[in-house]
Design a protein around this motif. Structure first.
Motif, mmCIF file in Angstrom:
data_model
loop_
_atom_site.group_PDB
_atom_site.id
_atom_site.type_symbol
_atom_site.label_atom_id
_atom_site.label_comp_id
_atom_site.label_asym_id
_atom_site.label_seq_id
_atom_site.Cartn_x
_atom_site.Cartn_y
_atom_site.Cartn_z
ATOM 1 N N MET A 1 0.841 -1.190 0.000
ATOM 2 C CA MET A 1 0.000 0.000 0.000
ATOM 3 C C MET A 1 0.883 1.250 0.000
ATOM 4 S SD MET A 1 -2.659 1.276 2.953
ATOM 5 C CE MET A 1 -3.592 -0.238 2.853
ATOM 6 N N TRP A 2 0.540 2.146 -0.901
ATOM 7 C CA TRP A 2 1.288 3.398 -0.937
ATOM 8 C C TRP A 2 0.894 4.268 0.232
ATOM 9 C CZ3 TRP A 2 -0.711 8.466 -2.190
ATOM 10 C CH2 TRP A 2 0.287 9.437 -2.265
ATOM 11 N N GLU A 3 1.894 4.836 0.916
ATOM 12 C CA GLU A 3 1.627 5.746 2.023
ATOM 13 C C GLU A 3 2.138 7.123 1.652
ATOM 14 O OE1 GLU A 3 3.499 4.053 5.381
ATOM 15 O OE2 GLU A 3 2.074 2.388 5.546
ATOM 16 N N GLN A 4 1.371 8.118 1.963
ATOM 17 C CA GLN A 4 1.686 9.490 1.584
ATOM 18 C C GLN A 4 3.025 9.918 2.190
ATOM 19 O OE1 GLN A 4 -1.100 12.411 2.971
ATOM 20 N NE2 GLN A 4 -0.864 13.606 1.124
ATOM 21 N N SER A 5 3.906 10.426 1.337
ATOM 22 C CA SER A 5 5.216 10.860 1.801
ATOM 23 C C SER A 5 5.090 12.081 2.694
ATOM 24 C CB SER A 5 6.105 11.194 0.595
ATOM 25 O OG SER A 5 6.328 10.058 -0.197
ATOM 26 N N GLN A 6 5.801 12.054 3.787
ATOM 27 C CA GLN A 6 5.801 13.191 4.696
ATOM 28 C C GLN A 6 7.013 14.053 4.354
ATOM 29 O OE1 GLN A 6 3.123 13.594 6.702
ATOM 30 N NE2 GLN A 6 2.474 11.837 5.494
ATOM 31 N N ILE A 7 6.849 14.834 3.288
ATOM 32 C CA ILE A 7 7.998 15.507 2.690
ATOM 33 C C ILE A 7 8.597 16.540 3.634
ATOM 34 C CG2 ILE A 7 8.745 16.931 0.747
ATOM 35 C CD1 ILE A 7 6.556 15.619 -0.926
ATOM 36 N N LYS A 8 7.762 17.417 4.166
ATOM 37 C CA LYS A 8 8.296 18.470 5.023
ATOM 38 C C LYS A 8 8.978 17.887 6.247
ATOM 39 C CE LYS A 8 7.052 22.608 7.637
ATOM 40 N NZ LYS A 8 5.937 23.481 8.097
ATOM 41 N N ARG A 9 8.344 16.884 6.848
ATOM 42 C CA ARG A 9 8.923 16.271 8.044
ATOM 43 C C ARG A 9 10.272 15.632 7.722
ATOM 44 N NH1 ARG A 9 5.051 12.365 11.251
ATOM 45 N NH2 ARG A 9 4.021 14.379 11.483
ATOM 46 N N HIS A 182 -2.287 7.826 6.391
ATOM 47 C CA HIS A 182 -3.440 7.416 5.584
ATOM 48 C C HIS A 182 -4.405 8.554 5.252
ATOM 49 C CE1 HIS A 182 -2.394 3.190 5.872
ATOM 50 N NE2 HIS A 182 -2.318 3.284 7.196
ATOM 51 N N ARG A 183 -4.052 9.791 5.578
ATOM 52 C CA ARG A 183 -5.004 10.875 5.347
ATOM 53 C C ARG A 183 -5.343 11.038 3.873
ATOM 54 N NH1 ARG A 183 -4.433 16.134 4.429
ATOM 55 N NH2 ARG A 183 -2.200 16.063 4.856
ATOM 56 N N HIS A 184 -4.440 10.639 2.976
ATOM 57 C CA HIS A 184 -4.737 10.743 1.549
ATOM 58 C C HIS A 184 -5.893 9.840 1.141
ATOM 59 C CE1 HIS A 184 -2.056 7.294 1.905
ATOM 60 N NE2 HIS A 184 -2.439 6.887 0.706
ATOM 61 N N ARG A 185 -6.227 8.850 1.978
ATOM 62 C CA ARG A 185 -7.357 7.968 1.678
ATOM 63 C C ARG A 185 -8.701 8.633 1.984
ATOM 64 N NH1 ARG A 185 -5.833 3.545 -1.451
ATOM 65 N NH2 ARG A 185 -3.857 2.713 -0.666
ATOM 66 N N LEU A 286 -7.457 -0.047 7.276
ATOM 67 C CA LEU A 286 -6.716 0.840 8.164
ATOM 68 C C LEU A 286 -5.965 0.063 9.232
ATOM 69 C CD1 LEU A 286 -6.304 3.918 8.605
ATOM 70 C CD2 LEU A 286 -8.222 3.847 10.189
ATOM 71 N N GLY A 287 -6.421 -1.172 9.485
ATOM 72 C CA GLY A 287 -5.709 -2.028 10.422
ATOM 73 C C GLY A 287 -6.253 -2.019 11.828
ATOM 74 N N TRP A 288 -7.565 -1.646 11.981
ATOM 75 C CA TRP A 288 -8.087 -1.553 13.338
ATOM 76 C C TRP A 288 -8.315 -2.918 13.976
ATOM 77 C CZ3 TRP A 288 -6.687 2.065 15.872
ATOM 78 C CH2 TRP A 288 -6.847 3.400 15.533
ATOM 79 N N VAL A 289 -8.809 -3.873 13.215
ATOM 80 C CA VAL A 289 -9.088 -5.177 13.807
ATOM 81 C C VAL A 289 -7.827 -6.020 13.670
ATOM 82 C CG1 VAL A 289 -10.569 -7.208 13.774
ATOM 83 C CG2 VAL A 289 -11.504 -4.969 13.190
ATOM 84 N N ARG A 290 -7.010 -6.037 14.701
ATOM 85 C CA ARG A 290 -5.757 -6.764 14.677
ATOM 86 C C ARG A 290 -5.301 -6.998 16.108
ATOM 87 N NH1 ARG A 290 -1.815 -1.959 12.382
ATOM 88 N NH2 ARG A 290 -2.083 -0.499 14.092
#
Length: 324
Positions: A1-9, A182-185, A286-290
């Motif tokens: 899964m692609w995760e949004q790059s945190q460029i500024k951070r 995951h905010r891009h989702r 999102l991975g909540w049930v784990r």
């Protein structure tokens, strides 16, 4: 899964910031776009389709410059004056012969904006007829026009979701780190316009329904991934009863601050927040049930109550001046 790059951070880390400063110092001939492209290649800032995240990198570099941490080469042109701002220059002709029922419309179609001509048309409609104008919108975006044989009836646009929303974030249940991943989702329905004078029963419902059915596939075709949720806001005195009837969920209210108001300085009208689930299994994704620390984590949705803010739950929804 692609995760949004945190460029500024990423670029703000001391070692990385030193590399950026050295790059600027050692290659003064690079203009800002070329600098951003080189940084994307160096740090692997690519989107889900393998394209450099140039816009996000430029935004991060400008933020670092405002903070006094780097000095960028002079800008070649002012931001925000490119193709996104082009307009027709004349008003879009009003539709003629629109009936009272959506079934009376001929050739009704939702048209994705993917040409310069359609973009200029979308911009002109929003600039002249939407309370918040044409933007700019931010992040990954999709725009649509509502066309018919009677003429152009409206338009809508999707873009990046809000950076933080206490009520939304509590309803989703993610922590800040998971939100950043995951905010891009979550995409925002940021503009929704049915033109003044167009009073056609069920047209708003038809438009929203058609757009939401197409959004996942269209977003993936344009940006390489599918969103899971859509958010939108309803400002009093408009209400969300039609949204709730269309399976949108009321999750709370905004805090009355704008997207970039980090210092609590700006004041905006509090708005009702609605979410629409594009993917039924988004919580599992999102991975909540784990299992966490040997125990299964179960998600329990918080109970949300309407505030006594003047929202009338018995009348129809009019998102940003539209009618249904």
């Amino acid at each position: 899964m692609w995760e949004q790059s945190q460029i500024k951070r990423t670029l703000s880390a001391p070692a990385n910031l030193a590399r950026v400063q050295a790059l600027i110092r050692e290659a003064p001939e690079l203009h800002r776009t070329a600098l951003a492209d080189q940084i994307c290649t160096t740090w692997g800032f690519f989107d889900a389709r393998g394209r450099p995240q140039r816009a996000g990198c430029l935004k991060a570099l400008r933020a670092l410059e405002r903070a006094g941490r780097i000095t960028l080469p002079p800008a070649c042109s002012s931001p925000g004056r490119g193709g996104q701002g082009r307009r027709l220059g004349v008003a879009v002709p009003a539709p003629q012969g629109v009936g009272r029922e959506v079934t009376e419309l001929e050739g009704l179609a939702l048209v994705r904006v993917d040409t310069a001509e359609h973009r200029a048309l979308w911009n002109e409609l929003m600039a002249r007829e939407h309370p918040r104008g044409m933007g700019p919108l931010v992040g990954a975006q999709l725009r649509y026009l509502v066309g018919s044989a009677q003429g152009w009836l409206g338009a809508l646009g999707f873009a990046a979701s809000a950076l933080q929303l206490a009520a939304r974030d509590a309803w989703i249940g993610w922590d800040p780190a998971l939100r950043e991943r995951h905010r891009h989702r979550v995409v925002g329905l940021n503009r929704f316009l049915l033109r003044p004078g167009v009073s056609c029963r069920n047209l708003a419902s038809w438009t929203l329904g058609r757009a939401l059915r197409r959004l996942g596939a269209d977003f993936e075709a344009c940006h390489g991934y599918r969103p899971w949720l859509v958010e939108t806001f309803i400002e009093p005195p408009h209400t969300g009863v039609s949204l709730r009837a269309s399976n949108w969920r009321f999750v709370g209210e905004t805090g009355g601050r704008g997207r970039q108001d980090r210092g609590h300085a700006a004041a905006e009208t509090r708005k009702a927040i609605y979410l629409y689930e594009l993917e039924p299994d988004w919580r599992a994704r999102l991975g909540w049930v784990r299992h966490r620390h040997g125990a299964t984590h179960r998600w329990n949705p918080p109970r949300v109550w309407m505030r006594s803010s003047g929202l009338n739950t018995s009348s129809g929804v009019r998102p940003w001046g539209t009618s249904d």
